[in-house]
Design a protein around this motif. Structure first.
Motif, PDB file in Angstrom:
ATOM      1  N   ASP A   1       0.204  -0.520   1.314  1.00  0.00           N
ATOM      2  CA  ASP A   1       1.607  -0.608   1.711  1.00  0.00           C
ATOM      3  C   ASP A   1       2.294  -1.849   1.167  1.00  0.00           C
ATOM      4  O   ASP A   1       1.731  -2.954   1.187  1.00  0.00           O
ATOM      5  CB  ASP A   1       1.716  -0.628   3.241  1.00  0.00           C
ATOM      6  CG  ASP A   1       1.332   0.698   3.864  1.00  0.00           C
ATOM      7  OD1 ASP A   1       1.486   1.729   3.195  1.00  0.00           O
ATOM      8  OD2 ASP A   1       0.882   0.691   5.024  1.00  0.00           O
TER       9      ASP A   1
ATOM     10  N   ARG B   1      -3.956   4.289  -0.373  1.00  0.00           N
ATOM     11  CA  ARG B   1      -2.736   3.632  -0.846  1.00  0.00           C
ATOM     12  C   ARG B   1      -2.534   2.313  -0.090  1.00  0.00           C
ATOM     13  O   ARG B   1      -2.956   2.182   1.052  1.00  0.00           O
ATOM     14  CB  ARG B   1      -1.529   4.560  -0.657  1.00  0.00           C
ATOM     15  CG  ARG B   1      -1.598   5.794  -1.541  1.00  0.00           C
ATOM     16  CD  ARG B   1      -0.678   6.911  -1.097  1.00  0.00           C
ATOM     17  NE  ARG B   1      -0.943   8.128  -1.866  1.00  0.00           N
ATOM     18  CZ  ARG B   1      -1.933   8.971  -1.610  1.00  0.00           C
ATOM     19  NH1 ARG B   1      -2.719   8.744  -0.568  1.00  0.00           N
ATOM     20  NH2 ARG B   1      -2.142  10.021  -2.367  1.00  0.00           N
TER      21      ARG B   1
ATOM     22  N   VAL C   1      -4.381  -0.569  -7.326  1.00  0.00           N
ATOM     23  CA  VAL C   1      -4.845   0.242  -6.202  1.00  0.00           C
ATOM     24  C   VAL C   1      -5.798   1.316  -6.706  1.00  0.00           C
ATOM     25  O   VAL C   1      -5.499   2.012  -7.690  1.00  0.00           O
ATOM     26  CB  VAL C   1      -3.664   0.900  -5.465  1.00  0.00           C
ATOM     27  CG1 VAL C   1      -4.162   1.840  -4.362  1.00  0.00           C
ATOM     28  CG2 VAL C   1      -2.758  -0.177  -4.876  1.00  0.00           C
TER      29      VAL C   1
ATOM     30  N   ALA D   1       1.789   4.537   3.506  1.00  0.00           N
ATOM     31  CA  ALA D   1       1.952   5.375   2.319  1.00  0.00           C
ATOM     32  C   ALA D   1       1.025   6.582   2.360  1.00  0.00           C
ATOM     33  O   ALA D   1       1.389   7.676   1.908  1.00  0.00           O
ATOM     34  CB  ALA D   1       1.699   4.552   1.058  1.00  0.00           C
ATOM     35  N   ASP D   2      -0.188   6.406   2.884  1.00  0.00           N
ATOM     36  CA  ASP D   2      -1.104   7.540   3.041  1.00  0.00           C
ATOM     37  C   ASP D   2      -0.500   8.597   3.964  1.00  0.00           C
ATOM     38  O   ASP D   2      -0.650   9.805   3.732  1.00  0.00           O
ATOM     39  CB  ASP D   2      -2.440   7.071   3.632  1.00  0.00           C
ATOM     40  CG  ASP D   2      -3.350   6.394   2.618  1.00  0.00           C
ATOM     41  OD1 ASP D   2      -3.180   6.647   1.411  1.00  0.00           O
ATOM     42  OD2 ASP D   2      -4.230   5.631   3.038  1.00  0.00           O
TER      43      ASP D   2
ATOM     44  N   LEU E   1       3.916   5.207  -4.778  1.00  0.00           N
ATOM     45  CA  LEU E   1       3.864   5.569  -3.362  1.00  0.00           C
ATOM     46  C   LEU E   1       3.208   4.427  -2.591  1.00  0.00           C
ATOM     47  O   LEU E   1       1.989   4.332  -2.491  1.00  0.00           O
ATOM     48  CB  LEU E   1       3.101   6.874  -3.177  1.00  0.00           C
ATOM     49  CG  LEU E   1       3.170   7.531  -1.796  1.00  0.00           C
ATOM     50  CD1 LEU E   1       4.583   7.558  -1.255  1.00  0.00           C
ATOM     51  CD2 LEU E   1       2.625   8.938  -1.846  1.00  0.00           C
ATOM     52  N   ASP E   2       4.056   3.572  -2.014  1.00  0.00           N
ATOM     53  CA  ASP E   2       3.570   2.382  -1.317  1.00  0.00           C
ATOM     54  C   ASP E   2       4.362   2.098  -0.044  1.00  0.00           C
ATOM     55  O   ASP E   2       4.259   0.997   0.508  1.00  0.00           O
ATOM     56  CB  ASP E   2       3.612   1.163  -2.241  1.00  0.00           C
ATOM     57  CG  ASP E   2       5.011   0.870  -2.777  1.00  0.00           C
ATOM     58  OD1 ASP E   2       5.981   1.535  -2.340  1.00  0.00           O
ATOM     59  OD2 ASP E   2       5.144  -0.035  -3.630  1.00  0.00           O
TER      60      ASP E   2
ATOM     61  N   SER F   1      -2.967   3.959   5.569  1.00  0.00           N
ATOM     62  CA  SER F   1      -1.759   3.185   5.308  1.00  0.00           C
ATOM     63  C   SER F   1      -0.514   4.014   5.603  1.00  0.00           C
ATOM     64  O   SER F   1      -0.556   5.239   5.719  1.00  0.00           O
ATOM     65  CB  SER F   1      -1.742   2.715   3.855  1.00  0.00           C
ATOM     66  OG  SER F   1      -1.584   3.823   2.977  1.00  0.00           O
TER      67      SER F   1
ATOM     68  N   HIS G   1       7.889   3.840  -9.466  1.00  0.00           N
ATOM     69  CA  HIS G   1       6.692   3.640 -10.302  1.00  0.00           C
ATOM     70  C   HIS G   1       7.054   3.383 -11.759  1.00  0.00           C
ATOM     71  O   HIS G   1       7.918   4.050 -12.335  1.00  0.00           O
ATOM     72  CB  HIS G   1       5.801   4.875 -10.231  1.00  0.00           C
ATOM     73  CG  HIS G   1       4.486   4.720 -10.938  1.00  0.00           C
ATOM     74  ND1 HIS G   1       3.542   3.792 -10.576  1.00  0.00           N
ATOM     75  CD2 HIS G   1       3.955   5.386 -12.005  1.00  0.00           C
ATOM     76  CE1 HIS G   1       2.485   3.888 -11.373  1.00  0.00           C
ATOM     77  NE2 HIS G   1       2.724   4.835 -12.250  1.00  0.00           N
TER      78      HIS G   1
ATOM     79  N   ASN H   1      -0.133  10.644  -6.177  1.00  0.00           N
ATOM     80  CA  ASN H   1      -1.185   9.699  -6.575  1.00  0.00           C
ATOM     81  C   ASN H   1      -0.672   8.585  -7.487  1.00  0.00           C
ATOM     82  O   ASN H   1      -1.471   7.801  -8.004  1.00  0.00           O
ATOM     83  CB  ASN H   1      -2.330  10.445  -7.262  1.00  0.00           C
ATOM     84  CG  ASN H   1      -3.116  11.306  -6.301  1.00  0.00           C
ATOM     85  OD1 ASN H   1      -3.040  11.129  -5.085  1.00  0.00           O
ATOM     86  ND2 ASN H   1      -3.869  12.252  -6.825  1.00  0.00           N
TER      87      ASN H   1
ATOM     88  N   VAL I   1       0.407   5.211  -7.956  1.00  0.00           N
ATOM     89  CA  VAL I   1       0.275   3.967  -7.196  1.00  0.00           C
ATOM     90  C   VAL I   1       0.170   2.815  -8.185  1.00  0.00           C
ATOM     91  O   VAL I   1      -0.075   3.025  -9.382  1.00  0.00           O
ATOM     92  CB  VAL I   1      -0.970   3.993  -6.280  1.00  0.00           C
ATOM     93  CG1 VAL I   1      -0.808   5.039  -5.182  1.00  0.00           C
ATOM     94  CG2 VAL I   1      -2.243   4.244  -7.089  1.00  0.00           C
TER      95      VAL I   1
ATOM     96  N   LEU J   1      -7.610   4.749  -5.477  1.00  0.00           N
ATOM     97  CA  LEU J   1      -7.620   5.752  -4.422  1.00  0.00           C
ATOM     98  C   LEU J   1      -9.039   6.214  -4.126  1.00  0.00           C
ATOM     99  O   LEU J   1      -9.951   6.077  -4.948  1.00  0.00           O
ATOM    100  CB  LEU J   1      -6.752   6.953  -4.826  1.00  0.00           C
ATOM    101  CG  LEU J   1      -5.261   6.658  -5.028  1.00  0.00           C
ATOM    102  CD1 LEU J   1      -4.517   7.933  -5.419  1.00  0.00           C
ATOM    103  CD2 LEU J   1      -4.647   6.054  -3.773  1.00  0.00           C
TER     104      LEU J   1
END
Length: 598
Positions: free
Chosen positions: A152, A150, A295, A125-126, A89-90, A123, A80, A289, A291, A297
């Motif tokens: 991907d 999230r 994105v 990432a989720d 976070l992807d 996703s 990030h 969180n 991202v 959330l």
């Protein structure tokens, strides 16, 4: 379920829910995330939480599974760039394991743990973020507030995971790029290193080889399995065995450099257990969180006290039926109330009593009652909650169909029954023109080993009275081996040789899939309108789910019932209109009126 047109009062309620961020059914993304987070499993029963809970070590390597899951999440987040709004976070970590910074068998093991749980609405990432939430809660740490949505990545991102041999200035710059201050860097490292450790096979310069003849040598950061502040207190009192502190080559003692970087001020503050817990809760939630700026959330996914799931109008054994599950949250230590009566009620869509016009609804009792185990998800267990599930299968008259449904719960103790009706609106069945028919669909495994794939013969039903110009399905599966690109396509369905049943004509299509969670959206184009049945799972085709005969249906008078959503609608609409005007002004009110007129 989805349709192009909405009843007016449902449109009002959806606007109100948007303003208040209140949950309204159907909300498939929220429901999917809530199920995995609080039930710990995907819809076919495969349990992610049980892989790690309760605070397990991996059998083959003896390492903390929770520590590995948390490490994977941070290594994904480390890309990030807060200033540029990129990375985070992807799930790009799946394409970065060949890098030195991501060395370790635990990384690939963790990705394997997560590989079959992503879907159209969850996703990859989720899933990684949910895994970290499980890890922390299962081992006694704070319950992290969870948000989904999230997106991907399908390729590797930049490098940037801190390495032990890098100096303090480099580490500080890396954490600052991610959005953390030097003090937060100290705390985040301590929070991350309360679980897990370092392995000789991954870092032979830090951990010596085993001396007892075992296959590998694994040294934990603090000697405990729990999410606690021993990594801090042992460091401060000089008893630590943290290999990133005690390693003979001080160039590799990255934790010592970081912990000492502010003269131990932050570490001394973290020596208070409550401070450690609160600080870790805040920082780990922020970490999960991080991202890309593109994105957004979701709102926080909270536990629904009463939840509808697997609602499906379909054809089963040549009969039109409606199947639905209703879940109630109960205290974990509460005895199952054998006197409780849960009743499904619904309105017809057409026929002599559409939408309960004559103040008569239909009702039925569940065909199955299930009490879940309280440890299905560590988050739910920590909340001291449990689930009671009630599953319904009811016959539906093809000439009357179904427009909406709701539930009443009578505890049998003399108290007034509770109505669960989606905030007064009922749970809408928004279309009945195109349906998925699992009972006539089939799946077969083709091939062996890594080349195994599923061959699906999928069946949809379209009302015979319609003349669709096209029937097609949108297929999706991101639960693919080795995190290969998701299967995503639109496929035309062809008229089937199956004879029409219950007023429906059948269409078929074939799908070949290497993934584990194929879902389909069904579409029928009719006279310029597209009718859609959203997010239909295929897992039941792989399962030996026993057939449940439909229960008995009773027609009841609802003229004095609080469940009379039709009579309540006008009053409810007036309340919502006033709320829209009060909170958003005349502009949004005028927009709503315009939409209603349209």
């Amino acid at each position: 379920m989805y349709t192009i047109r909405f009843p007016a009062f449902l449109l009002v309620c959806s606007l109100a829910a948007w303003g208040a961020q209140a949950y309204q059914w159907p909300s498939p993304q929220y429901d999917a995330l809530e199920t995995l987070l609080y039930e710990g499993r995907r819809s076919d029963g495969s349990n992610l939480a049980s892989t790690q809970h309760p605070c397990k070590n991996r059998g083959s390597t003896k390492s903390s599974i929770g520590g590995e899951w948390l490490r994977l999440a941070y290594h994904d987040v480390a890309t990030h760039d807060a200033q540029k709004g990129t990375g985070g976070l992807d799930a790009s970590i799946a394409f970065e394991l060949n890098r030195t910074e991501n060395a370790g068998a635990g990384m690939s093991s963790s990705l394997s743990d997560f590989s079959t749980y992503s879907s159209k609405y969850i996703s990859r990432a989720d899933v990684i973020a949910i895994g970290s939430t499980f890890a922390v809660a299962s081992c006694g740490g704070p319950i992290l507030r969870y948000r989904g949505g999230r997106v991907d990545a399908l390729e590797a991102d930049i490098t940037g995971v801190p390495l032990p041999e890098q100096d303090l200035a480099t580490h500080t710059a890396m954490f600052q790029r991610q959005g953390f201050t030097p003090e937060e860097m100290i705390a985040l490292v301590a929070c991350g290193h309360t679980l897990g450790g370092v392995r000789n096979s991954d870092h032979p310069a830090i951990v010596p080889p085993p001396t007892d003849g075992s296959a590998d040598n694994f040294v934990t950061f603090d000697g405990t399995k729990e999410f606690d502040n021993a990594v801090v207190t042992q460091y401060l009192d000089g008893t630590t065995t943290n290999p990133l502190v005690t390693v003979a080559n001080t160039t590799l003692a990255s934790d010592k450099r970081i912990f000492d970087s502010d003269n131990q001020v932050t570490m001394r503050a973290l020596a208070a257990p409550e401070t450690f817990t609160n600080t870790c809760g805040t920082l780990l939630e922020r970490m999960l969180n991080l991202v890309p700026s593109s994105v957004t959330l979701t709102e926080e996914i909270t536990l629904l006290p009463a939840k509808v799931s697997t609602a499906q109008l379909t054809i089963e054994r040549d009969q039109l039926v409606f199947k639905v599950s209703f879940r109630l949250v109960v205290p974990v230590d509460a005895k199952t109330n054998s006197n409780r009566v849960v009743t499904l009620l619904w309105c017809d869509r057409s026929g002599p009593n559409p939408n309960c016009d004559n103040l008569h609804a239909k009702s039925a009792l569940p065909v199955q009652k299930i009490v879940d185990q309280p440890d299905s998800s560590p988050v739910t267990q920590r909340l001291n909650k449990n689930f009671n599930n009630y599953r319904f299968v009811v016959p539906i008259n093809q000439d009357e169909s179904i427009s909406k449904f709701w539930f009443t719960v009578d505890e049998g103790d003399g108290s007034k029954p509770t109505t669960h009706d989606n905030g007064g609106n009922g749970y809408p069945i928004q279309q009945d023109n195109v349906l998925f028919v699992p009972g006539k669909s089939k799946v077969a495994l083709v091939g062996l080993g890594e080349t195994t794939q599923r061959h699906f013969d999928l069946v949809a039903a379209v009302k015979t009275s319609l003349a669709p110009s096209r029937v097609y399905m949108s297929i999706f599966d991101s639960a693919t081996p080795n995190y290969e690109p998701p299967l995503k396509a639109d496929l035309t369905m062809n008229l089937s040789s199956i004879s029409p049943i219950a007023g429906y004509t059948f269409y078929t299509a074939v799908v070949e899939d290497i993934g584990a969670q194929l879902t389909i959206d069904l579409h029928a184009d009719v006279g310029g309108t597209t009718y859609t049945e959203d997010y239909q799972p295929t897992y039941t085709l792989d399962s030996n789910i026993p057939y449940s005969p439909p229960s008995t249906v009773t027609t009841i008078d609802i003229s004095h019932s609080s469940s009379n959503t039709k009579n309540d609608a006008s009053s409810h609409t007036r309340t919502i209109l006033h709320s829209i005007y009060t909170n958003f002004g005349i502009g949004l009110l005028a927009l709503y009126i315009g939409l209603w007129i349209l």
